[in-house]
Design a protein around this motif. Structure first.
Motif, PDB file in Angstrom:
ATOM      1  N   ARG A  38       0.269  -9.184 -16.129  1.00 19.10           N
ATOM      2  CA  ARG A  38       0.787  -7.927 -16.662  1.00 19.10           C
ATOM      3  C   ARG A  38       0.837  -6.888 -15.560  1.00 19.10           C
ATOM      4  O   ARG A  38       0.182  -7.002 -14.521  1.00 19.10           O
ATOM      5  N   SER A  39       1.617  -5.828 -15.806  1.00 16.88           N
ATOM      6  CA  SER A  39       1.729  -4.767 -14.818  1.00 16.88           C
ATOM      7  C   SER A  39       0.379  -4.093 -14.601  1.00 16.88           C
ATOM      8  O   SER A  39      -0.386  -3.877 -15.544  1.00 16.88           O
ATOM      9  N   ILE A  40       0.078  -3.793 -13.356  1.00 12.92           N
ATOM     10  CA  ILE A  40      -1.188  -3.171 -12.976  1.00 12.92           C
ATOM     11  C   ILE A  40      -0.882  -1.880 -12.231  1.00 12.92           C
ATOM     12  O   ILE A  40       0.010  -1.839 -11.372  1.00 12.92           O
ATOM     13  N   ARG A  41      -1.627  -0.844 -12.551  1.00 10.46           N
ATOM     14  CA  ARG A  41      -1.513   0.402 -11.789  1.00 10.46           C
ATOM     15  C   ARG A  41      -2.730   0.499 -10.872  1.00 10.46           C
ATOM     16  O   ARG A  41      -3.867   0.532 -11.336  1.00 10.46           O
ATOM     17  N   LEU A  42      -2.463   0.548  -9.577  1.00 10.28           N
ATOM     18  CA  LEU A  42      -3.504   0.572  -8.555  1.00 10.28           C
ATOM     19  C   LEU A  42      -3.583   1.961  -7.939  1.00 10.28           C
ATOM     20  O   LEU A  42      -2.578   2.501  -7.477  1.00 10.28           O
ATOM     21  N   LEU A  43      -4.770   2.536  -7.925  1.00 11.26           N
ATOM     22  CA  LEU A  43      -5.019   3.747  -7.149  1.00 11.26           C
ATOM     23  C   LEU A  43      -5.598   3.303  -5.814  1.00 11.26           C
ATOM     24  O   LEU A  43      -6.696   2.738  -5.754  1.00 11.26           O
ATOM     25  N   LEU A  44      -4.850   3.526  -4.758  1.00 13.95           N
ATOM     26  CA  LEU A  44      -5.215   3.031  -3.431  1.00 13.95           C
ATOM     27  C   LEU A  44      -5.603   4.203  -2.541  1.00 13.95           C
ATOM     28  O   LEU A  44      -4.755   5.003  -2.130  1.00 13.95           O
ATOM     29  N   LEU A  45      -6.907   4.333  -2.260  1.00 15.38           N
ATOM     30  CA  LEU A  45      -7.374   5.364  -1.351  1.00 15.38           C
ATOM     31  C   LEU A  45      -7.133   4.922   0.083  1.00 15.38           C
ATOM     32  O   LEU A  45      -7.519   3.827   0.483  1.00 15.38           O
ATOM     33  N   THR A  46      -6.493   5.802   0.845  1.00 14.55           N
ATOM     34  CA  THR A  46      -6.149   5.498   2.222  1.00 14.55           C
ATOM     35  C   THR A  46      -6.374   6.731   3.072  1.00 14.55           C
ATOM     36  O   THR A  46      -6.713   7.805   2.556  1.00 14.55           O
ATOM     37  N   ASP A  47      -6.232   6.596   4.379  1.00 14.22           N
ATOM     38  CA  ASP A  47      -6.228   7.768   5.245  1.00 14.22           C
ATOM     39  C   ASP A  47      -5.036   7.672   6.177  1.00 14.22           C
ATOM     40  O   ASP A  47      -4.437   6.603   6.340  1.00 14.22           O
ATOM     41  N   ALA A  62     -16.015   3.018   1.322  1.00 12.12           N
ATOM     42  CA  ALA A  62     -16.991   2.650   0.296  1.00 12.12           C
ATOM     43  C   ALA A  62     -17.925   3.798  -0.020  1.00 12.12           C
ATOM     44  O   ALA A  62     -18.414   3.920  -1.158  1.00 12.12           O
ATOM     45  N   ALA A  63     -18.197   4.676   0.945  1.00 11.35           N
ATOM     46  CA  ALA A  63     -19.123   5.782   0.729  1.00 11.35           C
ATOM     47  C   ALA A  63     -18.665   6.694  -0.405  1.00 11.35           C
ATOM     48  O   ALA A  63     -19.483   7.332  -1.073  1.00 11.35           O
ATOM     49  N   LEU A  64     -17.357   6.769  -0.638  1.00 10.16           N
ATOM     50  CA  LEU A  64     -16.853   7.610  -1.726  1.00 10.16           C
ATOM     51  C   LEU A  64     -17.243   7.073  -3.096  1.00 10.16           C
ATOM     52  O   LEU A  64     -17.185   7.799  -4.089  1.00 10.16           O
ATOM     53  N   LEU A  65     -17.635   5.810  -3.159  1.00 14.14           N
ATOM     54  CA  LEU A  65     -18.071   5.232  -4.434  1.00 14.14           C
ATOM     55  C   LEU A  65     -19.536   5.515  -4.724  1.00 14.14           C
ATOM     56  O   LEU A  65     -20.007   5.260  -5.833  1.00 14.14           O
ATOM     57  N   ALA A  66     -20.269   6.044  -3.732  1.00 11.88           N
ATOM     58  CA  ALA A  66     -21.712   6.225  -3.901  1.00 11.88           C
ATOM     59  C   ALA A  66     -22.043   7.143  -5.078  1.00 11.88           C
ATOM     60  O   ALA A  66     -23.014   6.915  -5.799  1.00 11.88           O
ATOM     61  N   GLY A  67     -21.219   8.178  -5.271  1.00 11.01           N
ATOM     62  CA  GLY A  67     -21.481   9.099  -6.363  1.00 11.01           C
ATOM     63  C   GLY A  67     -20.449   9.009  -7.475  1.00 11.01           C
ATOM     64  O   GLY A  67     -20.274   9.960  -8.238  1.00 11.01           O
ATOM     65  N   ALA A  68     -19.782   7.873  -7.585  1.00  6.98           N
ATOM     66  CA  ALA A  68     -18.666   7.735  -8.533  1.00  6.98           C
ATOM     67  C   ALA A  68     -19.048   6.884  -9.741  1.00  6.98           C
ATOM     68  O   ALA A  68     -19.672   5.837  -9.595  1.00  6.98           O
ATOM     69  N   GLU A  69     -18.652   7.350 -10.913  1.00  8.22           N
ATOM     70  CA  GLU A  69     -18.715   6.557 -12.141  1.00  8.22           C
ATOM     71  C   GLU A  69     -17.278   6.409 -12.623  1.00  8.22           C
ATOM     72  O   GLU A  69     -16.774   7.248 -13.367  1.00  8.22           O
ATOM     73  N   LEU A  70     -16.621   5.359 -12.197  1.00  5.25           N
ATOM     74  CA  LEU A  70     -15.179   5.241 -12.415  1.00  5.25           C
ATOM     75  C   LEU A  70     -14.818   4.530 -13.706  1.00  5.25           C
ATOM     76  O   LEU A  70     -13.702   4.658 -14.197  1.00  5.25           O
ATOM     77  N   HIS A  71     -15.723   3.706 -14.234  1.00  7.68           N
ATOM     78  CA  HIS A  71     -15.486   2.998 -15.496  1.00  7.68           C
ATOM     79  C   HIS A  71     -14.222   2.135 -15.458  1.00  7.68           C
ATOM     80  O   HIS A  71     -13.507   2.009 -16.458  1.00  7.68           O
ATOM     81  N   ARG A  72     -13.963   1.573 -14.329  1.00 12.69           N
ATOM     82  CA  ARG A  72     -12.848   0.644 -14.130  1.00 12.69           C
ATOM     83  C   ARG A  72     -13.181  -0.188 -12.894  1.00 12.69           C
ATOM     84  O   ARG A  72     -14.037   0.191 -12.087  1.00 12.69           O
ATOM     85  N   PRO A  73     -12.538  -1.333 -12.714  1.00 15.93           N
ATOM     86  CA  PRO A  73     -12.841  -2.174 -11.545  1.00 15.93           C
ATOM     87  C   PRO A  73     -12.550  -1.440 -10.237  1.00 15.93           C
ATOM     88  O   PRO A  73     -11.566  -0.706 -10.117  1.00 15.93           O
ATOM     89  N   GLU A 126     -16.876  12.354  -8.109  1.00 13.40           N
ATOM     90  CA  GLU A 126     -16.390  12.959  -9.356  1.00 13.40           C
ATOM     91  C   GLU A 126     -14.900  13.272  -9.253  1.00 13.40           C
ATOM     92  O   GLU A 126     -14.134  13.042 -10.195  1.00 13.40           O
ATOM     93  N   ALA A 127     -14.472  13.789  -8.096  1.00 13.79           N
ATOM     94  CA  ALA A 127     -13.045  14.068  -7.901  1.00 13.79           C
ATOM     95  C   ALA A 127     -12.236  12.784  -7.961  1.00 13.79           C
ATOM     96  O   ALA A 127     -11.128  12.752  -8.526  1.00 13.79           O
ATOM     97  N   LEU A 128     -12.791  11.709  -7.421  1.00 15.80           N
ATOM     98  CA  LEU A 128     -12.099  10.421  -7.455  1.00 15.80           C
ATOM     99  C   LEU A 128     -11.935   9.929  -8.886  1.00 15.80           C
ATOM    100  O   LEU A 128     -10.873   9.410  -9.259  1.00 15.80           O
ATOM    101  N   ARG A 129     -12.976  10.105  -9.697  1.00 16.79           N
ATOM    102  CA  ARG A 129     -12.869   9.688 -11.101  1.00 16.79           C
ATOM    103  C   ARG A 129     -11.774  10.478 -11.814  1.00 16.79           C
ATOM    104  O   ARG A 129     -10.977   9.909 -12.581  1.00 16.79           O
ATOM    105  N   GLU A 130     -11.697  11.783 -11.548  1.00 15.41           N
ATOM    106  CA  GLU A 130     -10.680  12.616 -12.194  1.00 15.41           C
ATOM    107  C   GLU A 130      -9.273  12.180 -11.784  1.00 15.41           C
ATOM    108  O   GLU A 130      -8.355  12.151 -12.613  1.00 15.41           O
ATOM    109  N   ILE A 131      -9.092  11.843 -10.515  1.00 13.29           N
ATOM    110  CA  ILE A 131      -7.782  11.374 -10.050  1.00 13.29           C
ATOM    111  C   ILE A 131      -7.426  10.051 -10.718  1.00 13.29           C
ATOM    112  O   ILE A 131      -6.300   9.847 -11.188  1.00 13.29           O
ATOM    113  N   ALA A 132      -8.397   9.134 -10.770  1.00 11.00           N
ATOM    114  CA  ALA A 132      -8.148   7.825 -11.394  1.00 11.00           C
ATOM    115  C   ALA A 132      -7.786   7.978 -12.860  1.00 11.00           C
ATOM    116  O   ALA A 132      -6.882   7.297 -13.373  1.00 11.00           O
TER     117      ALA A 132
END
Length: 366
Positions: A2-11, A97-108, A78-84
């Motif tokens: 099925r179609s997947i929507r990916l949020l891809l963090l990059t620099d 990976a450090a951006l995930l240290a304080g994140a509760e994203l509730h998705r893979p 927290e900002a990452l969760r809001e964007i997702a």
């Protein structure tokens, strides 16, 4: 699938940008829609044009290796969760990976370890990580422990990541891919070339600068000489030609110069791949990543031995048939590292993640 929507963090600082665009484009036919979320400095005008086919967001979130503080990275979760949530992401993939240290994203979540401060320091400086850098390592370890899956761009760096962070679960190796862009009809020219973040000590351009002094052909170096944290490299013999847009770089590589990399730290090495795709003979530092990817298709020399680099390059200049053979071998090997292969593997990972419940469990040994 099925179609997947990916949020891809990059620099937008270096090779991560190229990787992200190649992946996003190759994922399209596989039913994966990518939204790019850019951390660190905003993209320049050229990069905005390159990403115009995608929805992209300049988040203003910090780079974990940049001029930032622990609390800023923890708040970024927290900002990452809001964007997702806002973009309706099914899966979040991050280059930090450090951006995930304080994140509760509730998705893979997929943490792709393109590099890290701790492994860079070990390879480049060879001393224990300084106390004021230790927090970066700790936040990266916390982020990796929260990631659903961890990916690295080579088996070598997957193993290094496992060792550095004492991970209990395996890191998946997915090789990077790059589209071939070669200009036909350009005659081979006698010069030597390298391209990288020249300011980065891990690229070890000082060795190439010393080697250039012993050569009687031009030795050109493309890339920034000043880094985002005020790092500067002083080149005495290499001809620094600045940062090149993709078209100019492709045209230059199409002249099939001898390509050299003296990197002492290289999780993958996209610039080496670009040179190989053009049929350049490769002279590379003898480090595990280069051996994994280019063994049998390159000339290897000790990473910090300028005389060995100069001698290997001169040998290829003096023996055109050997140079041509090495160029053909490199080009053939490069055919394996294509975006379609990379995207197929990543899409498979996303699909597997979405077929299982999201469980936030520690993957790092206590």
């Amino acid at each position: 699938m099925r179609s997947i929507r990916l949020l891809l963090l990059t620099d937008a600082v270096g090779g991560v940008w190229v990787y992200s665009l190649e992946l996003a484009r190759a994922l399209k036919p596989l039913g994966v829609e990518t939204v790019l979320a850019i951390i660190g400095p905003p993209p320049n005008v050229r990069q905005c044009a390159e990403a115009a086919e995608f929805q992209f967001i300049a988040t203003g979130l910090p780079l974990d290796w940049g001029d930032t503080a622990p609390h800023e990275l923890l708040r970024a979760g927290e900002a990452l969760r809001e964007i997702a949530d806002r973009v309706g992401a099914d899966v979040v993939q991050t280059c930090s990976a450090a951006l995930l240290a304080g994140a509760e994203l509730h998705r893979p979540t997929v943490a792709v370890q393109h590099s890290c401060v701790a492994s860079w320091w070990a390879a480049v400086r060879g001393t224990p990580l300084p106390a004021d850098f230790e927090w970066r390592r700790e936040l990266t370890q916390q982020g990796l422990s929260r990631a659903t899956t961890i990916v690295a761009p080579s088996a070598t760096f997957a193993a290094e990541t496992t060792r550095t962070y004492n991970l209990a679960h395996p890191v998946i190796a997915v090789h990077n891919g790059r589209r071939t862009s070669v200009w036909p009809g350009i005659e081979q020219a006698d010069f030597v070339f390298t391209a990288s973040r020249l300011w980065d000590e891990g690229k070890n351009v000082a060795t190439l600068d010393a080697a250039a002094a012993a050569l009687n052909v031009p030795f050109e170096a493309a890339g920034a000489v000043r880094g985002p944290n005020h790092e500067v490299v002083d080149l005495q013999h290499l001809s620094a030609i600045g940062e090149l847009d993709p078209a100019r770089l492709s045209r230059l590589l199409s002249a099939r110069p001898i390509y050299a990399s003296a990197a002492v730290y290289e999780p993958f090495g996209l610039s080496v791949l670009e040179a190989a795709q053009s049929g350049c003979a490769l002279v590379l530092s003898d480090i595990p990543t280069h051996r994994e990817l280019w063994d049998g298709a390159a000339t290897f020399v000790p990473a910090r031995d300028a005389n060995a680099f100069a001698s290997a390059i001169q040998h290829l200049l003096d023996h055109p048939e050997k140079r041509a053979e090495r160029g053909r071998l490199a080009s053939t090997r490069a055919n394996y590292f294509v975006p379609e292969r990379m995207a197929a593997r990543m899409a498979s990972i996303y699909g597997d993640l979405l077929r299982q419940p999201v469980v936030h469990e520690a993957v790092a040994a206590e």
